[in-house]
Design an enzyme around this catalytic site. Structure first.
Site, PDB file in Angstrom:
ATOM      1  N   GLU B  51      44.845 -43.043  62.263  1.00 31.29           N
ATOM      2  CA  GLU B  51      43.496 -43.072  61.843  1.00 31.29           C
ATOM      3  C   GLU B  51      43.268 -42.613  60.452  1.00 31.29           C
ATOM      4  O   GLU B  51      42.479 -42.983  59.582  1.00 31.29           O
ATOM      5  CB  GLU B  51      42.562 -42.529  62.810  1.00 31.29           C
ATOM      6  CG  GLU B  51      42.447 -43.456  63.937  1.00 31.29           C
ATOM      7  CD  GLU B  51      43.120 -42.880  65.096  1.00 31.29           C
ATOM      8  OE1 GLU B  51      44.096 -42.143  64.970  1.00 31.29           O
ATOM      9  OE2 GLU B  51      42.825 -43.409  66.445  1.00 31.29           O
ATOM     10  N   PHE B 113      35.237 -37.543  78.875  1.00 34.70           N
ATOM     11  CA  PHE B 113      36.718 -37.968  78.206  1.00 34.70           C
ATOM     12  C   PHE B 113      36.436 -38.572  76.706  1.00 34.70           C
ATOM     13  O   PHE B 113      35.898 -39.245  76.521  1.00 34.70           O
ATOM     14  CB  PHE B 113      37.533 -38.934  79.141  1.00 34.70           C
ATOM     15  CG  PHE B 113      38.720 -39.239  78.583  1.00 34.70           C
ATOM     16  CD1 PHE B 113      39.533 -38.293  78.371  1.00 34.70           C
ATOM     17  CD2 PHE B 113      38.984 -40.554  78.138  1.00 34.70           C
ATOM     18  CE1 PHE B 113      41.164 -38.810  78.034  1.00 34.70           C
ATOM     19  CE2 PHE B 113      40.197 -41.024  77.688  1.00 34.70           C
ATOM     20  CZ  PHE B 113      41.075 -39.858  77.692  1.00 34.70           C
ATOM     21  N   MET B 478      55.028 -27.723  44.266  1.00 37.37           N
ATOM     22  CA  MET B 478      53.840 -26.983  43.449  1.00 37.37           C
ATOM     23  C   MET B 478      53.797 -25.682  44.368  1.00 37.37           C
ATOM     24  O   MET B 478      53.254 -24.647  43.356  1.00 37.37           O
ATOM     25  CB  MET B 478      52.686 -28.069  43.607  1.00 37.37           C
ATOM     26  CG  MET B 478      51.513 -27.497  42.850  1.00 37.37           C
ATOM     27  SD  MET B 478      51.853 -27.103  41.093  1.00 37.37           S
ATOM     28  CE  MET B 478      51.286 -28.798  40.425  1.00 37.37           C
TER      29      MET B 478
END
Ligand SMILES: Cc1ncc(C[n+]2csc(CCOP(=O)(O)OP(=O)(O)O)c2C)c(N)n1
Ligand SMILES: [Mg+2]
Lengths: 163, 567
Positions: B51, B113, B478
């Site tokens: 997602e 749930f 970095m």
């Protein structure tokens, strides 16, 4: 300096947490906060007391205005205004202190709204500073409970916070 | 027409003109996925593999097109996985609408749930969010969400829709109008302030334009170019603003800030007037605020009043849409009788040219190892400087910003505000979906790419032929650089051990993998990657670069813009 910021917010669940969340997320402090519905069902009036330099408070007001649920914001401290706070304070009072406290309450124009053999419950309305002053003259050992409403206020004269 | 909430959502998105929906299914959005199957006509859904990537991809689509990106995820873990993407978009003011499923209204608050308080979790990282409790309010809420996401200072909006609301029925008609009493985006800057600003600009002796992502978000690139050329002032752009003004124009002194050019930072530091446009005086730009531009007056144009005088006090604030304000400035300039002190401006420029002559971006490219700077320059050459380029976060990001000069807005897709590793590949997917025939490059590091590498699978499914340029230095570069400078070279946890063979990995995902480790063949190999041959293929280019290379110039934390470390 102390500022009283008054606002109209949408009367929706979550609106309050957006305001309080803004203060915690940006590290602004809230000394007091009070909120209740208005005569218009769709709006609540929220008053909060904060402190900071005028630059900081200006920034706070800008961020509040950015919140979608905040309809209108006014910094009452910028102009002439009336501010009030309600306090209920329960005192342990036996023997000679009973008379003395009755007199003090009168001087501060409070009311004793509940009495038992050992306690007075005092109701007092005024500027926060006056309520502070009352607390200062009471022996801390005798204060059983204090509850304060937080400050509310309006602008003096015809100026109003409305949509 | 009577339909379910889920159908209303799909019909609304089509009526709103949404082309792509980036998402991932789950229990709390099953009715929506069903409606997608039965009702969608033009809306295409792209099934990502995580997602977070759905949100970054929608974000990349939004950054490259200017249109809002749209995301659909399930409740609980679907929503929490989306959080990093939402925060990334929030920090860079990207218009997104993210639809999350929620457990049925009757179960909210019962620790059901896959229940989480999505509105609560996302509150501080959205422009606004909604929990839709009544199906009759769904269409109008969607309308508000798109309106909020795309107007004023744009940003992500989350709409949480409980499953029972998705199943409940209501009549649907596309809402034509939207009105919100508490939200009135500003449409015009103050005329008096604009006039004052122009007067101040004309009387400056050492002016500089400092512009940011707001110019791109506000589609004001043309106006900025016209104004800058008319004034003949030097212009420096933030990491987020790159491309709004052509880097190849001599008026451009490059990017400013922590890894900005010597000439940009010194021009800022020594200026007597800063004209800030759609930029927000971020700490990566200003360095130490106490040392920031001591002699400069400041004009600040921004759509968000809260951005003005937040970090740096300004002399002339102008709240309004950048495009309108710049147009008005041009009009005032056209009519004014005042003129510039051209001699002073000439002196200023000769000073700036001296700074530019230090050639602060030079690097030694004679060694046997590929320099990351050379790799980015070679990509620029192979793509004619015309590609859409996303990056991840790290040294490669700064090299991309420094060595791939952009001449157009919306070409550089970069998580500047949040600095999210894992942004690059999905953002590139979003741009590639929007522009199937354009070259889209993702410049990444071997650390960052592993944060959303699973999307290689999505790319195969949808034929997204992104070119991934992995500057593989074997380090979280970095982090290593900061440890070298500030922690006495104790390279704690910044070495990337047990790396996969990226060539084989790409191949196993069904793509082309190419390794480049010789400076002599670098350009030729890249030319091939960007040739017709691979036009329709995703190519993963694993470029083995010099492990010890650092990003210069650099302003160390706590220093002023004039205290740069050069090479
Ligand atoms: C999600 C996330 N976690 C951690 C960081 C901190 N961080 C910034 S740059 C960086 C190293 C990136 O390594 P790599 O992708 O290999 O790029 P390089 O610097 O080597 O070019 C890290 C860990 C971050 N920006 N984002
Ligand atoms: Mg690396």
């Amino acid at each position: 300096m102390k500022h009283i910021i008054s606002m109209l917010i949408e009367n929706e669940s979550g609106a309050l947490s957006r305001v309080s969340g803004l203060f915690s997320a940006r590290g602004y402090n809230i000394h007091a906060l009070t909120v209740a519905p208005t005569e218009d069902d769709s709006l609540s009036r929220l008053t909060l007391v904060t402190s900071g330099t005028s630059q900081e408070v200006e920034q706070i007001v800008k961020h509040l205005n950015r919140l979608i649920d905040v309809v209108k914001v006014l910094d009452l401290t910028e102009g002439l205004h009336i501010e009030r706070e309600l306090m209920l304070i329960k005192l342990s009072t036996t023997g000679d202190t009973r008379d003395e406290y009755k007199r003090l309450v009168d001087i501060f124009r409070g009311d004793i709204v509940d009495v038992t053999a050992t306690t007075y419950t005092v109701q007092m309305v005024g500027k926060s500073a006056k309520l502070d002053a009352f607390i200062d003259v009471i022996d801390p050992g005798l204060i059983l409970e204090t509850v304060r409403s937080g400050t509310v206020g309006v602008m003096r004269g015809e100026k109003c916070l409305q949509i | 027409m009577e339909m379910t909430g889920a159908q209303i959502l799909i019909h609304y998105l089509e009526d709103e003109g949404v082309e792509h929906l980036w998402g991932y299914p789950g229990g709390a959005v099953l009715p929506i996925y069903d409606a997608l199957d039965t009702d969608a006509k033009n809306l295409s859904h792209i099934l990502v593999r995580h997602e977070q990537a759905a949100v970054h991809a929608a974000d990349g689509y939004a950054r490259s097109t200017g249109k809002p990106g749209v995301v659909l995820v399930t409740s609980g873990p679907g929503a929490t996985n989306a959080v990093t993407g939402i925060a990334t978009a929030y920090m860079d003011s990207i218009p997104l609408v993210c639809i999350t499923g929620q457990v049925p209204t009757g179960m909210i608050g019962l620790d059901a749930f896959q229940e989480i308080d999505t509105v609560g979790v996302t509150r501080p990282i959205v422009k606004h969010n909604f929990l839709v409790k009544n199906v009759d309010e769904l269409a109008s809420t969607l309308k508000k969400a798109f309106y909020l996401a795309t107007t004023g200072r744009p940003g992500p909006v989350v709409i949480d829709i409980p499953k029972d609301v998705q199943n409940a029925k209501s009549t649907y008609a596309f809402p034509q109008e939207v009105e919100m009493r508490s939200y009135l985006p500003i449409t015009k800057g103050h005329g008096g302030q604009i006039k004052k600003a122009v007067e101040m600009m004309l009387s400056a002796k050492k002016p500089v334009l400092y512009t940011g992502g707001g110019v791109i978000l506000g589609d004001a690139s043309d106006e900025l170019i016209e104004l800058t050329r008319k004034l003949g002032f030097p212009i420096t752009q933030t990491l987020m603003g790159l491309g709004a003004f052509p880097a190849s124009d001599n008026l451009s002194v490059g990017m400013l800030g922590m890894h900005g050019t010597y000439e940009a930072n010194l021009t800022m530091h020594n200026s007597d007037l800063i004209i800030a446009i759609g930029a927000r005086f971020d700490d990566r730009v200003t360095g130490n605020l106490e040392k920031f531009c001591p002699d400069a007056k400041i004009i600040h144009v921004d759509i968000d009043p809260a951005s003005i005088s937040k970090n740096v006090l300004v002399d002339i604030p102008i709240v309004g849409p950048v495009k309108q304000v710049l147009t008005e400035m041009l009009r005032v300039l056209e009519r004014t009788e005042l003129s510039m002190d051209q001699a002073a401006l000439d002196d200023w420029w000769s000073q700036i040219e001296d700074w530019r002559a230090t050639n602060c971006l030079r690097y030694d490219s004679t060694g046997a190892k590929i320099k990351p700077q050379a790799a980015v320059e070679a990509v620029w050459k192979s793509t004619d400087g015309k590609a859409y380029v996303s990056s991840d976060v790290g040294q490669h990001q700064m090299f991309a910003a420094q060595y791939y000069p952009f001449d157009k807005p919306r070409r550089w897709l970069n998580s500047g505000g949040l600095g999210t590793m894992g942004f690059g590949l999905p953002a590139a997917m979003g741009a590639q979906m929007a522009f199937p025939d354009e070259t889209v490059v993702c410049i990444t590091g071997e650390g960052s790419i592993q944060m959303n590498i699973q999307e290689l699978s999505t790319c195969l499914q949808y034929g997204l032929s992104v070119k991934i340029i992995c500057l593989n230095n074997g380090f979280l570069g970095m982090v290593r650089q900061w440890q070298e400078f500030f922690y006495e070279r104790r390279y704690s946890m910044s070495y990337m051990d047990s790396l996969p063979d990226f060539v084989k990995l790409a191949e196993s995902y069904g793509h082309v993998g190419i390794r480049i480790d010789d400076p002599k063949t670098l350009q030729a190999q890249l030319d091939e990657v960007f040739s017709e041959k691979y036009k329709n293929r995703l190519v993963f280019v694993d470029i083995i670069t010099d492990q010890q290379e650092n990003v210069y110039p650099m302003i160390p934390a706590g220093a002023g813009l004039n205290e740069m470390i050069l090479v």
